[in-house]
Design an enzyme around this catalytic site. Structure first.
Site, PDB file in Angstrom:
ATOM      1  N   THR A 192      62.793  84.289   4.676  1.00 27.34           N
ATOM      2  CA  THR A 192      63.546  84.843   3.545  1.00 27.34           C
ATOM      3  C   THR A 192      64.369  86.037   4.029  1.00 27.34           C
ATOM      4  OG1 THR A 192      61.963  84.135   1.900  1.00 27.34           O
ATOM      5  CG2 THR A 192      63.172  86.147   1.375  1.00 27.34           C
ATOM      6  N   ARG A 220      58.501  74.874  -8.421  1.00 29.60           N
ATOM      7  CA  ARG A 220      57.878  76.151  -8.026  1.00 29.60           C
ATOM      8  C   ARG A 220      58.938  77.233  -7.728  1.00 29.60           C
ATOM      9  NH1 ARG A 220      58.108  79.825  -3.479  1.00 29.60           N
ATOM     10  NH2 ARG A 220      56.098  80.863  -3.335  1.00 29.60           N
ATOM     11  N   GLY A 222      59.132  81.293  -6.371  1.00 34.85           N
ATOM     12  CA  GLY A 222      58.362  82.394  -5.785  1.00 34.85           C
ATOM     13  C   GLY A 222      58.796  83.751  -6.324  1.00 34.85           C
ATOM     14  N   ASP A 223      58.534  84.779  -5.549  1.00 36.20           N
ATOM     15  CA  ASP A 223      58.820  86.146  -5.993  1.00 36.20           C
ATOM     16  C   ASP A 223      60.269  86.571  -5.787  1.00 36.20           C
ATOM     17  OD1 ASP A 223      58.301  85.936  -3.199  1.00 36.20           O
ATOM     18  OD2 ASP A 223      58.293  88.120  -3.087  1.00 36.20           O
ATOM     19  N   THR A 243      59.172  89.935   1.142  1.00 40.11           N
ATOM     20  CA  THR A 243      59.104  88.595   1.708  1.00 40.11           C
ATOM     21  C   THR A 243      57.651  88.268   1.990  1.00 40.11           C
ATOM     22  OG1 THR A 243      59.685  87.190   3.569  1.00 40.11           O
ATOM     23  CG2 THR A 243      59.567  89.541   4.020  1.00 40.11           C
ATOM     24  N   GLY A 244      57.309  87.001   1.810  1.00 40.12           N
ATOM     25  CA  GLY A 244      55.914  86.620   2.067  1.00 40.12           C
ATOM     26  C   GLY A 244      55.461  85.574   1.077  1.00 40.12           C
ATOM     27  N   GLY A 246      54.855  84.266  -1.989  1.00 34.39           N
ATOM     28  CA  GLY A 246      55.420  84.726  -3.246  1.00 34.39           C
ATOM     29  C   GLY A 246      54.463  84.846  -4.407  1.00 34.39           C
TER      30      GLY A 246
END
Ligand code: ASP
Length: 335
Positions: A192, A220, A222-223, A243-244, A246
């Site tokens: 990301t 789906r 994510g964050d 990042t990671g 989410g």
């Protein structure tokens, strides 16, 4: 002669800028996780570093010339979106159904205006669309077909889905399906991208862009496009891009939580970021954040083996790094 000297002195006074006003800083990331050091060849490492440096320079140039933090982060993020090595724009990971679905968000710390898009498949630079949502719609968050319709209405080109697809990301999906791996096994190099900046006017901005996680299904999200989770900016506290994994970043409300701790004076910037990343780790998640503060600190915190990252400041810092322990590192404790 005397009056000329006086005139020159007066001119100098009006053009002189106090050093405080020249304060700017920027930090970028290209995802937490990273390739294992053993698999990273010197050539590949140099390629990643050059890509990060190009994005960092683009953002820093805007700030040096007195441009806004909002312009600077977009200049940096567009370069990373266009680079197929990163999981954003071209080179995004594949969904379970074999498509590339992009998420992005952006926030202006001056007025906390924000824009976000999720699940778009035909927009070359989702960060620019997120900004369009911020500036030319009454909304904050648009998704899927509606976001694409909005992009067409606003004059964005329709980019064919093939543009985003790269063999390496397709192979990652196939490997995941064949071995029934989880997204994290197959893709522990998230990719990301994001940027945060402080401009000379004292304004903060944050932006994040991603393809999400390999093999994502059922729509789906994510964050990264969630304001408060993957992205947050508030001139009173800081600007954060995450990042990671989410799901954990949404549950912790990472970006907003860090800003809140700073706004309330609960912790110093690095401590606040490390503590919130520790909460992510305690719940079982991993990843990292970048942040800048109104004072011009540009900081990182991550609990993965590395994070593609870089930072530049008016104070003379200019560095990119990949692994924990490299220059430009300030990692939270490993979990
Ligand atoms: N946070 C992103 C997501 O969960 C993935 C990433 O940062 O690599 O979609």
């Amino acid at each position: 002669m005397k009056s000329l000297t006086a005139l020159l002195a007066a001119l100098a006074m009006t053009t002189a800028t106090p050093s405080q006003a020249e304060n700017w800083s920027i930090a970028i990331h290209g995802g937490a996780g990273t390739l294992e050091r053993a698999k990273m060849t010197p050539e590949l490492e140099a390629e990643y570093e050059a890509a990060l440096q190009a994005a960092l320079d683009a953002g820093a140039d805007v700030l040096k010339q007195g441009g806004s933090a909002m312009e600077a982060i977009q200049a940096a993020i567009v370069i990373l979106e266009d680079n197929p090595r990163f999981n954003a724009g071209r080179g995004a990971v594949f969904t379970w159904d074999g498509t590339n679905e992009l998420d992005a968000s952006i926030m202006d710390g001056r007025d906390r205006s924000a824009g976000a898009v999720a699940g778009v498949k035909t927009v070359k630079n989702p960060i620019l669309l997120a900004d369009k949502v911020r500036t030319e719609s009454e909304h904050v968050f648009l998704m899927g077909k509606g976001a694409e319709d909005f992009s067409v209405e606003k004059g964005f080109e329709v980019t064919p889905p093939e543009y985003f697809a790269t063999p390496a990301r397709r192979e990652a999906l196939e490997r995941m399906k064949a071995k029934q791996l989880s997204a994290l096994d197959v893709d522990h190099k998230f990719g990301t991208v994001g940027a945060v900046a402080l401009d000379m006017q004292g304004n903060l901005a944050a932006g994040t862009s991603t393809g999400g996680m390999t093999g994502k299904r059922w729509g789906r999200i994510g964050d990264a496009p969630v304001i408060g989770a993957g992205t947050y900016a508030d001139n009173r506290s800081c600007a954060v891009s995450a990042t990671g994994w989410g799901e954990f970043f949404i549950r912790v409300g990472v970006a907003h939580e860090i800003c809140t701790r700073l706004r309330l004076g609960i912790a110093a910037p690095q401590d606040a970021a490390d503590a919130v990343m520790q909460e992510v780790a305690d719940l079982g998640g991993d990843g990292g954040v970048i942040l800048v503060t109104p004072a011009g600190d540009a900081l990182f915190s991550f609990n993965t083996s590395g994070m593609y990252r870089g930072r530049a400041t008016s104070g003379g810092i200019n560095e990119v790094a990949i692994f924990g322990g490299d220059a430009a590192s300030s990692a939270a404790p490993e979990h």
